[in-house]
Each structure stands twice: as structure tokens, then as C-alpha cells.
Design an enzyme around this catalytic site. Structure first.
Site, PDB file in Angstrom:
ATOM      1  N   CYS A  42       0.818  -1.217   0.000  1.00 51.14           N
ATOM      2  CA  CYS A  42       0.000   0.000   0.000  1.00 51.14           C
ATOM      3  C   CYS A  42       0.848   1.261   0.000  1.00 51.14           C
ATOM      4  CB  CYS A  42      -0.940  -0.001   1.199  1.00 51.14           C
ATOM      5  SG  CYS A  42      -1.989   1.471   1.289  1.00 51.14           S
ATOM      6  N   CYS A  47      -1.508   1.887  -2.942  1.00 48.59           N
ATOM      7  CA  CYS A  47      -2.492   2.946  -2.683  1.00 48.59           C
ATOM      8  C   CYS A  47      -1.904   4.351  -2.657  1.00 48.59           C
ATOM      9  CB  CYS A  47      -3.191   2.696  -1.349  1.00 48.59           C
ATOM     10  SG  CYS A  47      -3.577   0.989  -0.975  1.00 48.59           S
ATOM     11  N   LYS A  50       0.095   5.516  -5.949  1.00 49.50           N
ATOM     12  CA  LYS A  50      -0.898   5.520  -7.025  1.00 49.50           C
ATOM     13  C   LYS A  50      -1.826   6.723  -6.903  1.00 49.50           C
ATOM     14  CE  LYS A  50      -4.619   3.466  -6.249  1.00 49.50           C
ATOM     15  NZ  LYS A  50      -5.554   2.402  -5.826  1.00 49.50           N
ATOM     16  N   TYR A 183      -8.952  -3.668 -11.564  1.00 51.70           N
ATOM     17  CA  TYR A 183      -8.928  -2.268 -11.129  1.00 51.70           C
ATOM     18  C   TYR A 183      -7.530  -1.668 -11.201  1.00 51.70           C
ATOM     19  CZ  TYR A 183      -7.096  -3.312  -6.426  1.00 51.70           C
ATOM     20  OH  TYR A 183      -6.303  -3.688  -5.365  1.00 51.70           O
ATOM     21  N   GLU A 187      -6.868   1.601 -13.389  1.00 50.60           N
ATOM     22  CA  GLU A 187      -6.370   2.817 -12.733  1.00 50.60           C
ATOM     23  C   GLU A 187      -5.126   3.345 -13.438  1.00 50.60           C
ATOM     24  OE1 GLU A 187      -7.925   2.144  -8.143  1.00 50.60           O
ATOM     25  OE2 GLU A 187      -5.940   1.429  -8.711  1.00 50.60           O
ATOM     26  N   GLY A 272      -3.517  -9.014 -12.175  1.00 51.59           N
ATOM     27  CA  GLY A 272      -3.839  -9.571 -10.874  1.00 51.59           C
ATOM     28  C   GLY A 272      -2.615  -9.801  -9.996  1.00 51.59           C
ATOM     29  N   ASP A 312      -3.551  -9.904   2.449  1.00 53.07           N
ATOM     30  CA  ASP A 312      -3.639 -10.448   1.099  1.00 53.07           C
ATOM     31  C   ASP A 312      -3.121 -11.884   0.993  1.00 53.07           C
ATOM     32  OD1 ASP A 312      -4.508  -7.921   0.623  1.00 53.07           O
ATOM     33  OD2 ASP A 312      -3.052  -7.442  -0.937  1.00 53.07           O
ATOM     34  N   HIS A 446     -27.699  20.762  -0.672  1.00 51.81           N
ATOM     35  CA  HIS A 446     -27.865  21.301  -2.028  1.00 51.81           C
ATOM     36  C   HIS A 446     -26.971  22.526  -2.238  1.00 51.81           C
ATOM     37  CE1 HIS A 446     -30.031  21.938  -5.777  1.00 51.81           C
ATOM     38  NE2 HIS A 446     -30.104  23.229  -5.466  1.00 51.81           N
ATOM     39  N   GLU A 451     -26.471  14.571  -2.905  1.00 55.84           N
ATOM     40  CA  GLU A 451     -27.874  14.632  -2.514  1.00 55.84           C
ATOM     41  C   GLU A 451     -28.743  13.703  -3.361  1.00 55.84           C
ATOM     42  OE1 GLU A 451     -30.073  18.286  -3.353  1.00 55.84           O
ATOM     43  OE2 GLU A 451     -28.497  18.881  -4.753  1.00 55.84           O
TER      44      GLU A 451
END
Length: 457
Positions: A42, A47, A50, A183, A187, A272, A312, A446, A451
Site C-alpha cells: 500500500c 495505494c 498511485k 482495477y 487505474e 492480478g 492479502d 444542495h 444529494e
């Protein structure tokens, strides 16, 4: 027998560090073995760097959109080396913070690979076994070694880099081929596209992001195409070759259609990850695994009574906050006398593509499989206010999945700006069992995109 440690953690990633520090709070003597930088995937290869690159990739669009608000045109060029240096400097800063946190918790850091001699004895040192070996014993051991990128069986795959390597490229690839539609691949496709690279993404299926809600998959894929990313889908065969022009990627689709794409010396393999459990000496214990993933029960216990595993390497839900929660639950249970387990229901997650997406709960397909015709869908697709003056036709998608028998929210999904920030709040309500009536009774803020979640009819 007195051991060197009450707990030895193998792997100083998010799950390992969280467990070590929480256990130390209870007066446990803790050691943690790590051969690489602190923080794991990470912090070092995932994370954090990235997301910093995601931010960098958004500026060209902001420069352009600002003109709709009266700002003069901006001419700016990316200094790739400066960006990469800044990103890696931040990673180094975080490494230092983790070291201080472990020092303050009185957790001893052992530099090197950890390998079991038996269930209580671990050798820590050089991977080859030839240098700086230290043998230690521990009453309990936690395996938290994370995962690593998969290198698929593709002809010429040695010419491809992995998702870990992108953070260390000296020069920006002007043309890049990304293999994989998960993903991570999506990304990086969006990041590099935003930074100005010519991106081709190769996927074996019809759509990206297998396992996510179909509306999310379709919305992001079409948006990526609209932003200039070329997606080659339904690809059956791939071959990579190094030529004087660069890295040549040849793909074959259904009907034996063949196409060749030339990339700038690199091709990013993002197909992967798998548990990083090789060479741990598990054969010297009773720990069992399947396809490399360590088998554990709900309390993260392996088949060896004093050995545990989180994160993991267990291949449950491979997310940083999940590993942290698993580790803290383990420490609370084993060392704190507060028995608890990690709940895997309604875990939210985000995809930092452009536009980004976030989700919590069941997909529509999962809900219909479980609840059948009782499933009711609420969906809204609109252009956010931000893009009206910018003159762009960017869309936001929001979706609620409801069990009409109980009115309970089964899933919430979003594609659009700030999706992760919005779904994080929505996830609390979903986790608590909120109903559609609860959402309807909530007054919206708003004008916001958020919303829409409380006004959908």
C-alpha cells in the site's frame, strides 16, 4: 520455555504493522520481520503512490475546464522525473513515520526474510540463507506477507514490467500497452492517459472490472474510451516481442483477427496479484494453503494453533483497511482479552479511475441471485453542475439496490467525481442496515451530487 518474542510478525505491511502495534499496547513483546521498506504494498507500491499519481493526472483536465469559468488558457508540461521523485520522497517520508511508530510501540524490527524452521522458530535474514542469519523463537507467529503481481504465461512476458515498476520509470512512456482489465490495470490506464501517454488496454473479456456491478463496468469503460484510451477486448492470445521500434504486442481476438501495437519500450502487466507465500518454510509447520493462499478460520487462525495470518496472503478481501481490521481484531482477541472477528459484509471499496467509482454492498447480479424478483433498482445518471460551465458532457452515475420486502439497502454504487468520499459516508448507513425510507427521510445538501442518493425515486 521462554521465547524471544510473545509475537513475531512476518511482513511489515498494513496488516502486520497494525497487528504488531495493537498487540504491543497490551504489553506483548513483539518483533516484526521485513526484508523491504516498511509499509508493504500500500505505502510503497500501491495505494499511496498511485493516488498521488491520480492527482497529478487530473491537472490537464482542470486547466482546460477552468477556461469555462473565465480563466485564461494554461500552457503547462509534465516533468515526469520531478513528479516521480516527489511521489517517492513522500513514500520515504511515510517509511520513516512507520519506523518511528514501531519504535514508540517498542516493536523490534528485524531486517530480512522470515522462514519457519518449526512452528515456534524462525530464521530471519538474507533470502539465500547465506548472510546475516538470525534465529529467533516466538510463542505466536503472524504471517502477513501480502501479495505480489502475477506474471501471466505469455510469450515474451519478460519484456513487460509489472504494476510495481511504474513508480520507478525514469522516463514517461509515451505509448504504453496495459495487459489486464482489473482495477489496477484500469487505474494505471487512466493515470497514464491523463498524464499524456497514448494508452492501449488489452483485456480477455468483453468488459473491464470483472466482479463489479455491471452498470459501473459499462460506465467506466465507455468513459475511458471517451477520454482516448483504446480498449482491445475479447482477446484470446497475446505475444510480446522486443524490437528496435519498442515493445511490440501482438494480439489475436475471436475469428483469428490479429493486431499489433508498438509501445515505448515498456508494457505494463496488470493481470492480478497472488499471495506472496513462497519460501516461507510452511512445510515445516502444519499451516495449510490453497493456491498459495493461507487457510484461516474466522479468527485468522491457521491449522497450526499458534500461527495466524491476515491480509492479502489469505486472499479473502484484498484491501488495506481489511488487513488492518483483521490484524487489530486478532490482537484484541489473542492479547487483549476482547474476542472479536472481522465482518466481511458490506466492505466499501473504490476504483481510482477517471472518473472514479466506489461501491458498497451487493451488485445487482448478486442481489437478484439472492433475493430474486424482490430486488428493486433506483438509478440516476446526470451531468454534475461543475461541468456545465466547463462545457463537458461528463456524467455521474448513482445506483441503489433495495430489497422491496424489507426496504433495506442491499448495495450502493457510484461513478463520478468524489465517488470514494461519498460512498464512504453511505457505507456507514448501509452497514447499519438503513432502508430506502431512511434515505428518503434524509435531507439532502444542495447543490451537491451526493444529494441524489437521498432524492432518487
Amino acid at each position: 520455555m521462554k521465547h524471544d518474542f510473545d509475537l513475531l510478525v512476518i511482513g511489515a505491511g498494513s496488516g502486520g504493522i497494525a497487528t504488531a502495534r495493537r498487540a504491543a499496547e497490551y504489553g506483548t513483546r513483539v518483533g516484526i520481520a521485513e526484508f523491504d521498506r516498511l509499509g508493504g504494498t500500500c505505502v510503497n507500491r500501491g495505494c499511496v503512490p498511485k493516488k498521488l499519481m491520480v492527482y497529478a493526472s487530473h491537472f490537464p483536465d482542470v486547466f482546460e475546464e477552468s477556461q469555462g469559468y473565465g480563466w485564461s488558457p494554461v500552457k503547462s508540461n509534465l516533468d515526469w522525473e520531478k513528479m516521480i521523485t516527489a511521489v517517492n520522497n513522500e513514500v520515504s517520508r511515510l517509511n520513516g513515520i512507520y519506523q518511528r511508530m514501531l519504535d514508540n510501540s517498542k516493536v523490534e524490527v528485524l531486517q530480512g526474510y522470515g522462514k519457519f524452521v518449526d512452528s515456534h522458530t524462525i530464521i530471519v535474514g538474507d533470502a539465500s540463507g547465506g548472510q546475516s542469519q538470525r534465529q529467533v523463537t516466538a510463542d505466536k507467529v503472524l504471517i502477513a506477507v501480502g501479495g505480489k503481481p502475477v506474471r501471466p504465461n505469455i510469450l515474451g512476458i519478460e519484456h513487460a514490467i509489472t504494476s510495481d515498476d511504474i513508480f520507478h520509470l525514469k522516463e514517461q512512456p509515451k505509448r504504453i500497452v496495459i495487459l489486464g482489465g482489473g482495477y489496477i490495470g484500469c487505474e494505471f490506464a487512466c493515470i497514464l492517459n491523463g498524464l499524456g501517454s497514448e494508452v492501449t488496454q488489452v483485456i480477455r473479456g468483453d468488459k473491464i472490472l470483472r466482479g463489479f456491478d455491471e452498470d459501473i463496468r459499462s460506465e467506466i469503460q465507455q468513459s475511458m474510451i471517451n477520454h482516448g484510451i483504446r480498449i482491445l477486448n475479447n482477446i484470446e492470445l497475446i505475444a510480446i516481442d522486443k524490437t528496435s521500434e519498442g515493445v511490440k504486442v501482438t494480439v489475436k481476438g475471436s475469428g483469428d483477427t490479429e493486431e499489433t501495437v508498438v509501445a515505448d519500450a515498456v508494457s505494463l502487466a496488470a493481470v492480478g496479484r497472488k499471495p506472496n507465500t513462497q519460501n516461507l518454510g510452511l512445510e515445516n509447520t502444519k499451516v495449510q494453503h490453497r493456491d498459495g493462499a493461507i487457510l484461516v478460520d474466522e479468527y485468522s487462525r491457521t491449522h497450526e494453533e499458534n500461527i495466524y495470518a491476515v491480509g492479502d496472503c489469505t486472499d479473502r478481501i484484498n484491501l488495506t483497511p481489511v488487513a488492518i481490521n483483521e490484524g487489530r481484531a486478532l490482537a484484541d482477541t489473542v492479547f487483549g482479552g476482547k474476542s472479536r472477528i472481522m465482518s466481511y459484509a458490506n466492505v466499501p471499496t473504490a476504483i481510482f479511475t477517471t472518473p472514479e467509482a466506489a461501491t458498497v454492498g451487493l451488485t445487482e447480479a448478486e442481489a437478484r441471485e439472492k433475493y430474486g424478483d424482490a430486488v428493486k433498482i433506483y438509478r440516476s445518471r446526470f451531468r454534475p453542475m461543475y461541468y456545465t460551465l466547463a462545457g463537458k458532457d461528463e456524467k455521474t452515475l448513482m445506483k441503489l439496490i433495495v430489497d422491496s420486502n424489507t426496504d433495506k439497502i442491499l448495495g450502493a454504487h457510484m461513478v463520478g467525481n468524489s465517488a470514494a468520499e461519498i460512498i464512504q459516508g453511505v457505507a456507514i448507513a448501509v452497514k447499519m442496515g438503513a432502508t430506502k425510507a431512511d434515505f428518503d427521510a434524509t435531507v439532502g445538501i444542495h447543490p451537491t451530487s451526493a444529494e441524489e442518493f437521498v432524492t432518487m425515486r
